[in-house]
Motif scaffolding. Structure first.
Motif, PDB file in Angstrom:
ATOM      1  N   ALA A 167      -1.407  -0.481 -15.278  1.00  0.00           N
ATOM      2  CA  ALA A 167      -2.486  -0.793 -14.316  1.00  0.00           C
ATOM      3  C   ALA A 167      -2.012  -0.567 -13.087  1.00  0.00           C
ATOM      4  O   ALA A 167      -1.850  -1.541 -12.211  1.00  0.00           O
ATOM      5  CB  ALA A 167      -2.901  -2.216 -14.694  1.00  0.00           C
ATOM      6  N   PRO A 168      -1.750   0.510 -12.334  1.00  0.00           N
ATOM      7  CA  PRO A 168      -1.114   0.655 -11.148  1.00  0.00           C
ATOM      8  C   PRO A 168      -2.038   0.242 -10.065  1.00  0.00           C
ATOM      9  O   PRO A 168      -1.492  -0.041  -8.774  1.00  0.00           O
ATOM     10  CB  PRO A 168      -0.772   2.244 -11.007  1.00  0.00           C
ATOM     11  CG  PRO A 168      -1.729   2.793 -11.940  1.00  0.00           C
ATOM     12  CD  PRO A 168      -1.925   1.812 -13.238  1.00  0.00           C
ATOM     13  N   HIS A 169      -3.348   0.144 -10.110  1.00  0.00           N
ATOM     14  CA  HIS A 169      -4.176  -0.148  -9.130  1.00  0.00           C
ATOM     15  C   HIS A 169      -4.650  -1.792  -9.302  1.00  0.00           C
ATOM     16  O   HIS A 169      -5.506  -2.385  -8.458  1.00  0.00           O
ATOM     17  CB  HIS A 169      -5.557   0.615  -9.069  1.00  0.00           C
ATOM     18  CG  HIS A 169      -5.303   2.121  -8.614  1.00  0.00           C
ATOM     19  ND1 HIS A 169      -4.587   2.410  -7.822  1.00  0.00           N
ATOM     20  CD2 HIS A 169      -5.160   3.048  -9.620  1.00  0.00           C
ATOM     21  CE1 HIS A 169      -4.528   3.786  -7.640  1.00  0.00           C
ATOM     22  NE2 HIS A 169      -4.805   4.081  -9.029  1.00  0.00           N
ATOM     23  N   GLY A 170      -3.932  -2.409 -10.307  1.00  0.00           N
ATOM     24  CA  GLY A 170      -4.103  -3.738 -10.515  1.00  0.00           C
ATOM     25  C   GLY A 170      -3.423  -4.421  -9.551  1.00  0.00           C
ATOM     26  O   GLY A 170      -2.669  -3.998  -8.751  1.00  0.00           O
ATOM     27  N   SER A 214       0.924  -1.190   0.077  1.00  0.00           N
ATOM     28  CA  SER A 214      -0.175   0.092  -0.197  1.00  0.00           C
ATOM     29  C   SER A 214       1.017   1.197   0.118  1.00  0.00           C
ATOM     30  O   SER A 214       0.388   2.295  -0.470  1.00  0.00           O
ATOM     31  CB  SER A 214      -1.048   0.128   1.099  1.00  0.00           C
ATOM     32  OG  SER A 214      -0.263  -0.105   2.204  1.00  0.00           O
ATOM     33  N   ARG A 215       2.029   1.198   0.534  1.00  0.00           N
ATOM     34  CA  ARG A 215       2.742   2.386   0.439  1.00  0.00           C
ATOM     35  C   ARG A 215       4.259   2.117  -0.134  1.00  0.00           C
ATOM     36  O   ARG A 215       5.342   2.891  -0.022  1.00  0.00           O
ATOM     37  CB  ARG A 215       3.388   2.768   1.853  1.00  0.00           C
ATOM     38  CG  ARG A 215       2.032   3.216   2.730  1.00  0.00           C
ATOM     39  CD  ARG A 215       2.443   3.577   4.194  1.00  0.00           C
ATOM     40  NE  ARG A 215       1.364   4.237   4.827  1.00  0.00           N
ATOM     41  CZ  ARG A 215       1.401   5.009   6.007  1.00  0.00           C
ATOM     42  NH1 ARG A 215       2.641   5.104   6.391  1.00  0.00           N
ATOM     43  NH2 ARG A 215       0.570   5.323   6.348  1.00  0.00           N
ATOM     44  N   ARG A 233       4.707  -5.084 -10.973  1.00  0.00           N
ATOM     45  CA  ARG A 233       3.360  -4.936 -11.540  1.00  0.00           C
ATOM     46  C   ARG A 233       3.681  -4.111 -12.798  1.00  0.00           C
ATOM     47  O   ARG A 233       4.673  -3.557 -13.392  1.00  0.00           O
ATOM     48  CB  ARG A 233       2.862  -4.118 -10.470  1.00  0.00           C
ATOM     49  CG  ARG A 233       3.231  -2.291 -10.837  1.00  0.00           C
ATOM     50  CD  ARG A 233       2.244  -1.640  -9.685  1.00  0.00           C
ATOM     51  NE  ARG A 233       2.736  -0.312  -9.912  1.00  0.00           N
ATOM     52  CZ  ARG A 233       2.157   0.681  -8.939  1.00  0.00           C
ATOM     53  NH1 ARG A 233       1.147   0.560  -8.273  1.00  0.00           N
ATOM     54  NH2 ARG A 233       2.688   2.227  -9.291  1.00  0.00           N
ATOM     55  N   TRP A 245       7.179   2.691  -6.377  1.00  0.00           N
ATOM     56  CA  TRP A 245       7.217   1.851  -7.744  1.00  0.00           C
ATOM     57  C   TRP A 245       8.353   2.714  -8.530  1.00  0.00           C
ATOM     58  O   TRP A 245       8.276   4.001  -8.674  1.00  0.00           O
ATOM     59  CB  TRP A 245       6.089   1.708  -8.349  1.00  0.00           C
ATOM     60  CG  TRP A 245       5.047   0.894  -7.508  1.00  0.00           C
ATOM     61  CD1 TRP A 245       4.124   1.324  -6.643  1.00  0.00           C
ATOM     62  CD2 TRP A 245       4.971  -0.676  -7.345  1.00  0.00           C
ATOM     63  NE1 TRP A 245       3.714   0.072  -6.154  1.00  0.00           N
ATOM     64  CE2 TRP A 245       4.088  -0.751  -6.485  1.00  0.00           C
ATOM     65  CE3 TRP A 245       5.784  -1.579  -7.915  1.00  0.00           C
ATOM     66  CZ2 TRP A 245       3.883  -2.411  -6.376  1.00  0.00           C
ATOM     67  CZ3 TRP A 245       5.666  -2.912  -7.685  1.00  0.00           C
ATOM     68  CH2 TRP A 245       4.404  -3.274  -6.983  1.00  0.00           C
ATOM     69  N   SER A 294       2.883  -1.045 -15.221  1.00  0.00           N
ATOM     70  CA  SER A 294       2.632   0.436 -14.985  1.00  0.00           C
ATOM     71  C   SER A 294       1.632   1.071 -15.634  1.00  0.00           C
ATOM     72  O   SER A 294       1.040   1.972 -15.113  1.00  0.00           O
ATOM     73  CB  SER A 294       3.892   1.080 -15.278  1.00  0.00           C
ATOM     74  OG  SER A 294       3.995   1.038 -16.832  1.00  0.00           O
TER      75      SER A 294
END
Length: 72
Positions: A45-48, A8-9, A41, A12, A43
């Motif tokens: 889809a940063p909330h994926g 969560s923190r 991850r 990236w 980039s």
């Protein structure tokens, strides 16, 4: 004990091998590597979802890519 990191923190960083044209963009959170995990991850889809690899497995993968052992 869970080895799933709390991202969560996470801060990236875009891979230096990512293309600059909006495609094939990979990010990773280097601060977690010291704990033995490399979060990765997409980039775009940063909330994926993110994948978390053990440091040794990620190093072996990167070595294989650099040595041309893997191809797309």
């Amino acid at each position: 004990m869970s080895r799933t990191p709390d991202l969560s923190r996470a801060e990236w960083v875009k891979s230096s091998y990512s293309e600059g044209n909006g495609g094939n963009c990979l990010e990773w959170a280097p601060a977690f590597a010291a704990s033995g995990v490399v979060p990765v991850r997409d980039s775009k889809a940063p909330h994926g979802p993110a994948l978390a690899f053990e440091t040794a497995a990620w190093s072996a993968f990167i070595g294989g890519v650099k040595d041309g052992e893997l191809s797309i």
